[in-house]
Enzyme design. Structure first.
Site, mmCIF file in Angstrom:
data_model
loop_
_atom_site.group_PDB
_atom_site.id
_atom_site.type_symbol
_atom_site.label_atom_id
_atom_site.label_comp_id
_atom_site.label_asym_id
_atom_site.label_seq_id
_atom_site.Cartn_x
_atom_site.Cartn_y
_atom_site.Cartn_z
ATOM 1 N N ASP A 84 0.832 -1.211 0.000
ATOM 2 C CA ASP A 84 0.000 0.000 0.000
ATOM 3 C C ASP A 84 0.867 1.262 0.000
ATOM 4 O OD1 ASP A 84 -2.370 1.398 -0.021
ATOM 5 O OD2 ASP A 84 -2.720 1.225 2.142
ATOM 6 N N HIS A 133 2.654 3.547 -8.956
ATOM 7 C CA HIS A 133 2.498 2.117 -9.250
ATOM 8 C C HIS A 133 3.721 1.598 -10.024
ATOM 9 C CE1 HIS A 133 -1.429 2.314 -7.562
ATOM 10 N NE2 HIS A 133 -1.995 2.978 -8.558
ATOM 11 N N LEU A 180 10.808 -20.514 -4.661
ATOM 12 C CA LEU A 180 9.770 -19.682 -4.050
ATOM 13 C C LEU A 180 8.443 -19.768 -4.824
ATOM 14 C CD1 LEU A 180 9.100 -17.150 -2.092
ATOM 15 C CD2 LEU A 180 9.632 -15.766 -4.099
HETATM 16 C C1 IPE Z 1 -5.545 -2.768 -0.463
HETATM 17 O O1 IPE Z 1 -5.141 -1.449 -0.589
HETATM 18 C C2 IPE Z 1 -5.429 -3.480 -1.766
HETATM 19 C C3 IPE Z 1 -4.087 -3.586 -2.324
HETATM 20 C C4 IPE Z 1 -2.969 -3.233 -1.769
HETATM 21 C C5 IPE Z 1 -4.027 -4.194 -3.614
HETATM 22 P P1 IPE Z 1 -6.191 -0.265 -0.736
HETATM 23 O O2 IPE Z 1 -5.395 0.977 -0.763
HETATM 24 O O3 IPE Z 1 -7.102 -0.499 -1.878
HETATM 25 O O4 IPE Z 1 -7.015 -0.404 0.624
HETATM 26 P P2 IPE Z 1 -7.970 0.623 1.367
HETATM 27 O O5 IPE Z 1 -9.014 1.021 0.389
HETATM 28 O O6 IPE Z 1 -7.143 1.809 1.795
HETATM 29 O O7 IPE Z 1 -8.487 -0.117 2.541
HETATM 30 C C1 IPE Z 2 -1.470 0.262 -3.410
HETATM 31 O O1 IPE Z 2 -1.260 1.628 -3.384
HETATM 32 C C2 IPE Z 2 -1.627 -0.278 -4.809
HETATM 33 C C3 IPE Z 2 -2.999 -0.668 -5.175
HETATM 34 C C4 IPE Z 2 -4.024 -0.697 -4.368
HETATM 35 C C5 IPE Z 2 -3.217 -1.067 -6.547
HETATM 36 P P1 IPE Z 2 -2.465 2.640 -3.424
HETATM 37 O O2 IPE Z 2 -2.773 2.950 -4.839
HETATM 38 O O3 IPE Z 2 -3.591 2.166 -2.602
HETATM 39 O O4 IPE Z 2 -1.816 3.909 -2.737
HETATM 40 P P2 IPE Z 2 -2.488 4.919 -1.704
HETATM 41 O O5 IPE Z 2 -3.044 4.111 -0.589
HETATM 42 O O6 IPE Z 2 -3.545 5.657 -2.457
HETATM 43 O O7 IPE Z 2 -1.363 5.797 -1.254
HETATM 44 MG MG MG Z 3 -4.090 2.382 -0.629
#
Ligand code: IPE
Ligand code: IPE
Ligand code: MG
Length: 247
Positions: A18, A35, A129
């Site tokens: 995240d 990303h 792995l």
């Molecule tokens: C969870 O992250 C999903 C992934 C890392 C793929 P999100 O950023 O979508 O989660 P929430 O919405 O903050 O809970």
């Molecule tokens: C995690 O990073 C990646 C995915 C959920 C695809 P986020 O895109 O959720 O990044 P934040 O949480 O908005 O910083």
């Molecule tokens: Mg996120």
């Protein structure tokens, strides 16, 4: 790294990757930039996990809920998955890594589906792995699917209601081939599970770090593993029982 006890490593580590969006914003860039940089962290962490001797690594790459993000971000992420798989699979294969994908893959665009199938097939015989990518995944979706499978078996007379056990449920999940994760890491400060492996994480140690995913490197993984090794896993027993190995 030298402080790690290689005899007490978790077999399976799961990571909620995240913070890509916030990381990008902090750089004054758009979310997709984050990303793209997140892929470098995936590469580093996979390398580190292989080197350390972790057997199973599950990475949460895209949730069912993430389909509701702006179309431009979703399309950008799908392109990134396809490109990354095409680019990384030869190296993963060389390193004896076996790829698996879990999630509602039928929702993916055809091109992505094809890339995943090819990558799975190409690495199927590898014995190093196991790298499990959760894509279009949500735990509640998985539990509903498992329930349907079990209900079908009961309906067809293959099993009775009394024969349904925790093992039946576990074996009906998308993760049936893998042990439950002992350690779950979430980056970027959020202390929640976000619909990830709800059944499988029942007794996992949870580790939360403020580090954004694009900044996460081997040293951060080692830190999480050291923290894991400093904990006493009691599984409902008392500390005295655990210490006398009376489990
Ligand atoms: C969870 O992250 C999903 C992934 C890392 C793929 P999100 O950023 O979508 O989660 P929430 O919405 O903050 O809970
Ligand atoms: C995690 O990073 C990646 C995915 C959920 C695809 P986020 O895109 O959720 O990044 P934040 O949480 O908005 O910083
Ligand atoms: Mg996120």
């Amino acid at each position: 790294m030298e402080n790690l006890d290689l005899n007490r490593l978790p077999k399976h580590v799961a990571i909620i990757m995240d913070g890509n969006g916030r990381w990008a914003k902090e750089q004054g860039e758009d979310r997709l930039f984050g990303h793209y940089h997140g892929v470098a962290s995936v590469r580093k962490v996979v390398e580190a996990a292989t080197e350390i001797g972790i057997k199973y690594l599950t990475l949460y790459a895209f949730s069912t809920e993430n389909w509701d993000r702006p179309a431009q971000e979703v399309t950008g992420l799908m392109t990134l998955f396809v490109d990354t798989i095409a680019k990384e699979v030869p190296d993963l294969h060389k390193n004896n890594i076996k790829l698996h994908f879990i999630g509602n893959l039928s929702m993916l665009p055809d091109e992505a589906k094809k890339a995943l199938e090819d990558a799975t097939q190409q690495t199927a015989q590898n014995t190093g792995l196991s790298l499990i990518i959760a894509l279009s995944y949500s735990s509640r979706w998985e539990l509903v699917e498992a329930t349907k499978k079990i209900a079908e078996k009961v309906k067809n007379g293959e099993m009775s209601v009394d024969q349904i056990t925790e093992t039946t449920l576990s074996e009906s999940l998308a993760t049936s081939a893998f042990p439950d994760p002992e350690l779950m890491i979430r980056t970027s400060g959020e202390c929640r599970i976000s619909n990830f492996l709800l059944f499988q994480l029942a007794y996992a140690e949870l580790y939360f770090t403020d580090t954004r995913w694009p900044d996460f490197r081997k040293a951060d993984l080692v830190k999480a593993l050291l923290d894991y090794q400093s904990r006493e896993r009691r599984f409902g027993k008392t500390s005295a029982q655990v210490q006398t190995n009376d489990i």
